[in-house]
Design an enzyme around this catalytic site. Structure first.
Site, PDB file in Angstrom:
ATOM      1  N   HIS A 121      45.996  50.552  39.527  1.00 14.34           N
ATOM      2  CA  HIS A 121      45.138  51.392  38.683  1.00 14.34           C
ATOM      3  C   HIS A 121      43.948  50.565  38.235  1.00 14.34           C
ATOM      4  CE1 HIS A 121      43.860  54.032  35.423  1.00 14.34           C
ATOM      5  NE2 HIS A 121      44.520  54.968  36.082  1.00 14.34           N
ATOM      6  N   ASP A 147      51.288  58.833  39.543  1.00 15.30           N
ATOM      7  CA  ASP A 147      51.593  59.627  40.739  1.00 15.30           C
ATOM      8  C   ASP A 147      52.833  59.152  41.490  1.00 15.30           C
ATOM      9  OD1 ASP A 147      49.316  61.335  40.535  1.00 15.30           O
ATOM     10  OD2 ASP A 147      48.079  59.647  41.148  1.00 15.30           O
TER      11      ASP A 147
HETATM   12  N1  CMC Z   1      48.446  48.735  47.695  1.00 13.46           N
HETATM   13  C1  CMC Z   1      48.057  47.522  48.153  1.00 13.46           C
HETATM   14  N2  CMC Z   1      47.065  46.807  47.598  1.00 13.46           N
HETATM   15  C2  CMC Z   1      46.415  47.330  46.558  1.00 13.46           C
HETATM   16  C3  CMC Z   1      46.750  48.582  46.016  1.00 13.46           C
HETATM   17  C4  CMC Z   1      47.809  49.302  46.634  1.00 13.46           C
HETATM   18  N3  CMC Z   1      48.168  50.493  46.164  1.00 13.46           N
HETATM   19  N4  CMC Z   1      45.940  48.870  44.979  1.00 13.46           N
HETATM   20  C5  CMC Z   1      45.109  47.832  44.861  1.00 13.46           C
HETATM   21  N5  CMC Z   1      45.390  46.878  45.806  1.00 13.46           N
HETATM   22  C6  CMC Z   1      44.756  45.560  45.967  1.00 13.46           C
HETATM   23  C7  CMC Z   1      43.384  45.686  46.621  1.00 13.46           C
HETATM   24  O1  CMC Z   1      43.481  45.581  48.030  1.00 13.46           O
HETATM   25  C8  CMC Z   1      42.665  44.531  45.992  1.00 13.46           C
HETATM   26  O2  CMC Z   1      43.096  43.349  46.623  1.00 13.46           O
HETATM   27  P1  CMC Z   1      42.099  42.085  46.808  1.00 13.46           P
HETATM   28  O3  CMC Z   1      41.849  41.593  45.408  1.00 13.46           O
HETATM   29  O4  CMC Z   1      42.859  41.122  47.647  1.00 13.46           O
HETATM   30  O5  CMC Z   1      40.871  42.607  47.487  1.00 13.46           O
HETATM   31  C9  CMC Z   1      43.201  44.492  44.567  1.00 13.46           C
HETATM   32  O6  CMC Z   1      44.505  45.061  44.647  1.00 13.46           O
HETATM   33  C10 CMC Z   1      42.362  45.294  43.561  1.00 13.46           C
HETATM   34  O7  CMC Z   1      42.263  46.623  44.059  1.00 13.46           O
HETATM   35  P2  CMC Z   1      40.938  47.489  44.012  1.00 13.46           P
HETATM   36  O8  CMC Z   1      40.983  48.485  45.115  1.00 13.46           O
HETATM   37  O9  CMC Z   1      39.745  46.598  43.917  1.00 13.46           O
HETATM   38  O10 CMC Z   1      41.160  48.197  42.608  1.00 13.46           O
HETATM   39  P3  CMC Z   1      40.451  49.492  42.079  1.00 13.46           P
HETATM   40  O11 CMC Z   1      40.515  49.449  40.610  1.00 13.46           O
HETATM   41  O12 CMC Z   1      39.092  49.655  42.686  1.00 13.46           O
HETATM   42  O13 CMC Z   1      41.345  50.698  42.651  1.00 13.46           O
HETATM   43  C11 CMC Z   1      43.093  52.273  42.876  1.00 13.46           C
HETATM   44  C12 CMC Z   1      42.335  51.347  41.928  1.00 13.46           C
HETATM   45  C13 CMC Z   1      44.002  53.174  42.047  1.00 13.46           C
HETATM   46  C14 CMC Z   1      42.097  53.164  43.622  1.00 13.46           C
HETATM   47  C15 CMC Z   1      43.929  51.434  43.864  1.00 13.46           C
HETATM   48  O14 CMC Z   1      44.873  50.667  43.171  1.00 13.46           O
HETATM   49  C16 CMC Z   1      44.614  52.296  44.926  1.00 13.46           C
HETATM   50  O15 CMC Z   1      44.005  52.610  45.952  1.00 13.46           O
HETATM   51  N6  CMC Z   1      45.906  52.704  44.686  1.00 13.46           N
HETATM   52  C17 CMC Z   1      46.601  53.593  45.590  1.00 13.46           C
HETATM   53  C18 CMC Z   1      46.167  55.022  45.346  1.00 13.46           C
HETATM   54  C19 CMC Z   1      46.722  55.570  44.058  1.00 13.46           C
HETATM   55  O16 CMC Z   1      47.891  55.447  43.757  1.00 13.46           O
HETATM   56  N7  CMC Z   1      45.851  56.264  43.282  1.00 13.46           N
HETATM   57  C20 CMC Z   1      46.238  56.893  42.028  1.00 13.46           C
HETATM   58  C21 CMC Z   1      45.613  56.238  40.847  1.00 13.46           C
HETATM   59  S1  CMC Z   1      46.316  56.706  39.268  1.00 13.46           S
HETATM   60  C22 CMC Z   1      46.095  58.398  39.095  1.00 13.46           C
HETATM   61  C23 CMC Z   1      44.721  58.913  39.198  1.00 13.46           C
HETATM   62  O17 CMC Z   1      43.718  58.254  39.021  1.00 13.46           O
HETATM   63  O18 CMC Z   1      44.623  60.087  39.483  1.00 13.46           O
END
Ligand code: CMC
Length: 434
Positions: free
Chosen positions: A309, A369
């Site tokens: 998140h 989720d």
């Molecule tokens: N699985 C594997 N690696 C992950 C995941 C994941 N679910 N989430 C983040 N990472 C890694 C990402 O690759 C990055 O690694 P590095 O530092 O080596 O590049 C690091 O963690 C930081 O991630 P980010 O993508 O820069 O973080 P963000 O804040 O931009 O994204 C997120 C947040 C929710 C989009 C992301 O964690 C994600 O894609 N999660 C899976 C989808 C998900 O469950 N979404 C629901 C979010 S909560 C409910 C809502 O908002 O509706």
């Protein structure tokens, strides 16, 4: 009180500028950069809004480090344990919990808006039966602007409030009808004697030929899901509603934009993606570790859905509530029992990931989720309706933010700037010279 400022110095020119520091009641302070461009000719750069507060808001507070979520100061745990969704709607919209008279009056107002204009029924038949219900939602909610012209007075506070009530009331009808249409089932009209969750379950599952009584365990579970999904401050879809609303568009168009934004798998679409992932793991017969490794592999686009998140760097408090609820439903309901294999995989996935250095160092925990989809399945709600459920719950959050924004004299049209990286000016060449 002394004004708090920070000084920004350009090490190229040696010029300095003082910027005000803003203090919210809770959460990090913010540097006010609104005058920065005027004073320095420079923009700030923050793709994805990693360090940007876009507004002042009284509605919802979350502390990602502590895993804390509050609506108007009330903890999500207390609201989910003791409250109802109707009370939560009143709270988010009005700022205070209702007393009995206010609650009765509010509920009365909501239930008298649950019907849809009869012609909206015909709007559904324009969609293919296999349309994703989120596509139908985007279309039908946007189309409300063609039906309810009297709710367009966006600068009139009373009119905005009425629109909020109307949208909360109509959303379950719109959502349930998108399911009924996709499945060739007759549309069921709302029953205003029923509670908000019961009425939704009635419109989803009852048949004209049989009496339908919602399972009280499922109604309560739905109530908790609605409360926990009701608002989450400036997330992507709420920011979309605010951004669209800032152009002074009508609220139905703004909420429709929010629904579109919610649909993506990085946001609300994750609830559907999680269960698809759990099913893939189950059907592959490969160990959970294989999928955890795949999620860590940067050469693959696969991520553990329902994990991570932007704000929570601790367990998402909504996930704690929903995980407990999921166990309860599966233990209590014989129908839900058939989804136990998915819960077992989810729990294994969580325990493997939370022991893994990759997830630990990045502070990636299950989010809202991760467990909700298993509950939806137990209710008999099909996969492609999961994000619709989220949209139904989040409507009160979106409309409360829109209402707040429209009443805020600091609101301006949202218009970010860019760092241009394209070609500089050049002459138009004739076709034979390209
Ligand atoms: N699985 C594997 N690696 C992950 C995941 C994941 N679910 N989430 C983040 N990472 C890694 C990402 O690759 C990055 O690694 P590095 O530092 O080596 O590049 C690091 O963690 C930081 O991630 P980010 O993508 O820069 O973080 P963000 O804040 O931009 O994204 C997120 C947040 C929710 C989009 C992301 O964690 C994600 O894609 N999660 C899976 C989808 C998900 O469950 N979404 C629901 C979010 S909560 C409910 C809502 O908002 O509706």
């Amino acid at each position: 009180m002394t004004k708090h400022t920070v000084t920004l110095t350009d090490n190229k020119t040696g010029e300095s500028i003082e910027l005000d520091v803003l203090h919210p009641t809770q959460g990090p302070n913010a540097i006010d950069v609104t005058q920065l461009y005027k004073k320095t000719g420079m923009f700030t750069y923050d793709p994805g809004f990693m360090s940007t507060a876009s507004c002042w808001s009284d509605i919802t507070y979350l502390d990602g480090g502590k895993g804390l979520l509050e609506y108007r100061g009330y903890s999500i745990q207390q609201l989910a344990e003791q409250g109802s969704f109707m009370e939560t709607c009143y709270l988010l919209l009005n700022g205070e919990l209702p007393n009995q008279t206010e609650f009765d009056e509010f509920t009365h107002r909501v239930v008298h808006h649950t019907m849809l204009h009869e012609q909206i029924k015909r709007f559904y038949s324009g969609f293919r039966r296999d349309a994703h219900p989120m596509a139908t939602m985007v279309g039908v909610v946007g189309a409300l602007s063609a039906f309810y012209h009297e709710y367009m007075e966006i600068h009139d506070e009373k009119n905005r409030y009425e629109t909020a009530v109307l949208l909360i009331a109509k959303m379950p009808t719109i959502a349930a009808w998108s399911y009924r249409y996709a499945n060739g089932l007759p549309f069921v009209y709302p029953d205003n004697k029923l509670s908000y969750p019961d009425n939704f379950l009635h419109m989803m599952f009852s048949l004209p030929s049989e009496e339908y009584l919602a399972d009280p365990r499922m109604s309560r579970a739905l109530e908790v899901i609605l409360i926990t999904h009701a608002d989450h401050e400036q997330n992507a879809s709420t920011s979309t509603v605010r951004l669209a609303g800032s152009s002074e568009v009508n609220p139905f168009a703004a909420i429709s934009a929010g629904i579109a934004s919610l649909w993506g798998p990085a946001h609300g679409g994750a609830n559907e993606a999680v269960v698809r992932m759990l099913m893939e793991i189950r059907d592959s017969e490969k160990p959970v570790q294989h999928f955890v490794d795949k999620a860590k592999d940067k050469t693959q686009s696969f991520r553990l859905m329902g994990f991570g998140h932007r704000v929570y760097k601790n367990y998402d408090p909504r996930a704690t509530i929903i995980k407990e609820l999921c166990h309860k439903i599966l233990n209590e309901s014989e129908v839900a029992e058939e989804h136990r294999d998915l819960l077992d995989i989810a729990m294994k996935l969580e325990s493997v990931a939370l022991e893994d250095e990759y997830f630990v160092s990045r502070k990636l925990y299950p989010n809202v989720d991760f467990y909700s989809g298993i509950i939806f399945l137990s209710m008999g709600i099909p996969l492609n309706m999961f994000t619709v459920m989220f949209a139904m719950a989040r409507t009160i959050g979106w409309i409360s933010h829109w209402h707040e924004m429209m009443g805020d004299d600091k609101t301006r049209i949202a218009r970010p700037r860019q760092l241009y990286t394209g070609e500089t000016s050049r002459d138009y060449p004739p076709m034979d010279k390209r």
